[in-house]
Design a protein around this motif. Structure first.
Motif, PDB file in Angstrom:
ATOM      1  N   UNK A 150       0.722  -1.200  -0.038  1.00 45.38           N
ATOM      2  CA  UNK A 150      -0.137   0.017   0.099  1.00 45.38           C
ATOM      3  C   UNK A 150       0.952   1.240  -0.045  1.00 45.38           C
ATOM      4  N   UNK A 151       1.955   1.024   0.800  1.00 45.95           N
ATOM      5  CA  UNK A 151       2.953   2.468   0.875  1.00 45.95           C
ATOM      6  C   UNK A 151       3.445   2.648  -0.635  1.00 45.95           C
ATOM      7  N   UNK A 152       4.041   1.456  -1.104  1.00 47.08           N
ATOM      8  CA  UNK A 152       4.622   1.392  -2.251  1.00 47.08           C
ATOM      9  C   UNK A 152       3.624   2.194  -3.381  1.00 47.08           C
ATOM     10  N   UNK A 153       2.484   1.717  -3.522  1.00 47.91           N
ATOM     11  CA  UNK A 153       1.522   2.306  -4.481  1.00 47.91           C
ATOM     12  C   UNK A 153       1.083   3.576  -4.185  1.00 47.91           C
ATOM     13  N   UNK A 154       0.911   4.202  -3.013  1.00 47.56           N
ATOM     14  CA  UNK A 154       0.117   5.181  -2.504  1.00 47.56           C
ATOM     15  C   UNK A 154       0.950   6.444  -2.184  1.00 47.56           C
ATOM     16  N   UNK A 156       5.145   6.098  -2.033  1.00 47.00           N
ATOM     17  CA  UNK A 156       6.311   5.989  -2.306  1.00 47.00           C
ATOM     18  C   UNK A 156       6.451   6.742  -3.641  1.00 47.00           C
ATOM     19  N   UNK A 157       7.651   7.624  -3.714  1.00 45.05           N
ATOM     20  CA  UNK A 157       8.010   8.226  -5.040  1.00 45.05           C
ATOM     21  C   UNK A 157       8.926   7.227  -5.618  1.00 45.05           C
ATOM     22  N   UNK A 158       8.856   7.050  -7.136  1.00 44.79           N
ATOM     23  CA  UNK A 158       9.580   6.317  -7.960  1.00 44.79           C
ATOM     24  C   UNK A 158      10.339   7.073  -8.914  1.00 44.79           C
ATOM     25  N   UNK A 159      11.532   6.854  -9.114  1.00 44.30           N
ATOM     26  CA  UNK A 159      12.459   7.563  -9.988  1.00 44.30           C
ATOM     27  C   UNK A 159      11.997   7.283 -11.415  1.00 44.30           C
ATOM     28  N   UNK A 160      11.789   5.974 -11.621  1.00 41.20           N
ATOM     29  CA  UNK A 160      11.506   5.511 -13.056  1.00 41.20           C
ATOM     30  C   UNK A 160      10.099   6.317 -13.594  1.00 41.20           C
ATOM     31  N   UNK A 161       9.225   6.930 -12.580  1.00 43.77           N
ATOM     32  CA  UNK A 161       7.987   7.569 -13.056  1.00 43.77           C
ATOM     33  C   UNK A 161       8.241   9.103 -12.713  1.00 43.77           C
ATOM     34  N   UNK A 162       9.412   9.559 -13.117  1.00 42.54           N
ATOM     35  CA  UNK A 162       9.846  10.861 -12.630  1.00 42.54           C
ATOM     36  C   UNK A 162       9.501  11.363 -11.381  1.00 42.54           C
ATOM     37  N   UNK A 163       9.939  10.460 -10.145  1.00 42.51           N
ATOM     38  CA  UNK A 163       9.610  10.807  -9.009  1.00 42.51           C
ATOM     39  C   UNK A 163       8.186  11.261  -8.461  1.00 42.51           C
ATOM     40  N   UNK A 164       7.194  10.329  -9.145  1.00 44.06           N
ATOM     41  CA  UNK A 164       5.958  10.588  -9.100  1.00 44.06           C
ATOM     42  C   UNK A 164       5.545   9.463  -8.154  1.00 44.06           C
ATOM     43  N   UNK A 165       4.287   9.381  -7.650  1.00 40.96           N
ATOM     44  CA  UNK A 165       3.709   8.164  -6.983  1.00 40.96           C
ATOM     45  C   UNK A 165       2.659   7.612  -7.895  1.00 40.96           C
ATOM     46  N   UNK A 166       2.719   6.264  -7.951  1.00 40.20           N
ATOM     47  CA  UNK A 166       2.030   5.363  -9.004  1.00 40.20           C
ATOM     48  C   UNK A 166       0.495   5.950  -8.853  1.00 40.20           C
ATOM     49  N   UNK A 167       0.012   5.544  -7.671  1.00 37.89           N
ATOM     50  CA  UNK A 167      -1.580   5.632  -7.295  1.00 37.89           C
ATOM     51  C   UNK A 167      -1.787   6.436  -6.145  1.00 37.89           C
ATOM     52  N   UNK A 168      -1.528   7.817  -6.578  1.00 38.24           N
ATOM     53  CA  UNK A 168      -1.726   8.963  -5.277  1.00 38.24           C
ATOM     54  C   UNK A 168      -3.178   8.863  -4.938  1.00 38.24           C
ATOM     55  N   UNK A 169      -3.343   9.375  -3.570  1.00 45.20           N
ATOM     56  CA  UNK A 169      -4.557   9.355  -3.075  1.00 45.20           C
ATOM     57  C   UNK A 169      -5.085  10.707  -3.436  1.00 45.20           C
ATOM     58  N   UNK A 170      -5.980  10.877  -4.100  1.00 43.63           N
ATOM     59  CA  UNK A 170      -6.447  12.053  -4.814  1.00 43.63           C
ATOM     60  C   UNK A 170      -7.584  12.707  -3.496  1.00 43.63           C
ATOM     61  N   UNK A 171      -7.503  14.106  -3.593  1.00 43.84           N
ATOM     62  CA  UNK A 171      -8.167  15.073  -2.542  1.00 43.84           C
ATOM     63  C   UNK A 171      -9.621  15.062  -3.088  1.00 43.84           C
ATOM     64  N   UNK A 172     -10.360  15.411  -2.078  1.00 42.17           N
ATOM     65  CA  UNK A 172     -11.877  15.537  -2.368  1.00 42.17           C
ATOM     66  C   UNK A 172     -11.834  17.340  -3.056  1.00 42.17           C
ATOM     67  N   UNK A 173     -12.657  17.434  -3.853  1.00 38.50           N
ATOM     68  CA  UNK A 173     -12.853  18.852  -4.384  1.00 38.50           C
ATOM     69  C   UNK A 173     -13.205  19.659  -3.293  1.00 38.50           C
ATOM     70  N   UNK A 174     -12.640  21.112  -3.189  1.00 35.25           N
ATOM     71  CA  UNK A 174     -12.715  22.037  -2.274  1.00 35.25           C
ATOM     72  C   UNK A 174     -12.585  23.496  -3.323  1.00 35.25           C
ATOM     73  N   UNK A 175     -13.090  24.431  -2.416  1.00 34.39           N
ATOM     74  CA  UNK A 175     -13.556  25.776  -2.864  1.00 34.39           C
ATOM     75  C   UNK A 175     -12.398  26.678  -2.262  1.00 34.39           C
TER      76      UNK A 175
END
Length: 318
Positions: A150-154, A156-175
């Motif tokens: 779960x940590x690895x997916x959500x 942990x940053x990955x150099x092979x993905x330009x230091x992005x997280x594979x499946x980040x938890x998206x925030x709820x919409x907010x004004x």
């Protein structure tokens, strides 16, 4: 075509796999468990296909059937499956994959670098998780491995993905320009609203909570303590941002959770110039507090380029 070029050319349709072993204390004594995992290279998605102390041809055949299930098998849509010459990859196991349209590619003996992606996962989970724990049951091992995935997916940053997280938890919409209620503040990539993802950064030092990123902005404090009398005054604390050789001016905005109404930061917005400093003043607002209240929050100094510097604030009302 060498193996490195082949993998990169077919990454979208390739999965790799490997085993690692873990010693577990049980009522029968020390028992060796096998953990078998498969990786979708394009997405950096990890599937733990089997955990058990008894791994044989029959078990691996069932694992192969599960992975090639036409409805939700992990290898659905894959063309290549890369593994080593471990005898657990039996002829029946390989045949089941081949019959489902997945070509099995076994690396050369003594060449673990040909399965480098899988080897790196083994190294990471052992270094970051397994080597720090003692397991007393299969259940505890499964829990640890599951939580690491779960940590690895959500998180942990990955150099092979330009230091992005594979499946980040998206925030709820907010004004609000602040951070949504309940959002975890220790995970920064793709966690906040805006055109660019927030990627938390600490310029100097080391921390297990925050990723280290080389940015040209630092602060003299990453941790601040505030106190003040209820109905009276409180002593503010100054935090100084220092810039190095920026490419140009960079706007910033201070963000915090919507519920943190006991803290003020001034100026909350501004522009940083190359080779300059900017002072932020943090003040405890005691009007809505009661004596003895102890509070904690993390604020983000967010920059236009998508990076943020986190500052943890502890406060006490006297």
């Amino acid at each position: 075509m060498n193996s490195k070029t082949f993998v990169r050319s077919h990454m979208d349709v390739m999965s790799v796999a490997d085993f690692f072993t873990v010693e577990v204390w049980t009522l029968r004594g020390l028992v060796r468990y096998h953990v078998f995992f498969v990786i979708n290279l394009a997405k950096r998605q990890v599937e733990v296909a089997h955990i058990g102390c008894q791994v044989n041809g029959a078990v691996m055949a069932q694992v192969a059937r599960n992975m090639t299930d036409s409805y939700d098998g992990f290898l659905k849509g894959r063309r290549f499956f890369v593994c080593d010459h471990d005898p657990l990859y039996t002829k029946e196991f390989r045949q089941i994959l081949t019959d489902s349209g997945v070509e099995v590619i076994q690396t050369r003996v003594g060449c673990p670098q040909q399965n480098g992606y899988a080897e790196s996962i083994v190294s990471a989970i052992k270094r970051e998780c397994i080597d720090h724990m003692i397991f007393f049951s299969e259940k505890s091992l499964r829990r640890a491995v599951g939580q690491y995935v779960e940590h690895f997916h959500h998180e942990r940053n990955h150099q092979g993905l330009d230091n992005l997280i594979p499946f980040p938890n998206s925030p709820q919409a907010s004004n609000s320009s602040g951070i949504d209620d309940g959002l975890g503040l220790f995970n920064f990539a793709d966690q906040y609203l805006g055109n660019a993802p927030d990627q938390g950064a600490i310029e100097h030092g080391d921390s297990s909570l925050f990723p280290i990123r080389p940015i040209a902005i630092s602060t003299d404090k990453y941790f601040v303590e505030l106190s003040g009398k209820v109905g009276g005054s409180s002593t503010p604390v100054n935090v100084v941002l220092t810039t190095a050789a920026l490419a140009g001016s960079l706007a910033y905005e201070v963000r915090m959770n919507n519920t943190v109404d006991w803290l003020s930061v001034a100026p909350s917005t501004g522009t940083l110039s190359p080779n300059s400093t900017q002072m932020l003043t943090l003040t405890l607002q005691t009007a809505s507090l009661s004596s003895g209240d102890k509070l904690e929050a993390t604020i983000l100094v967010r920059f236009d380029d998508g990076f943020s510097i986190p500052i943890t604030v502890n406060a006490e009302a006297l």
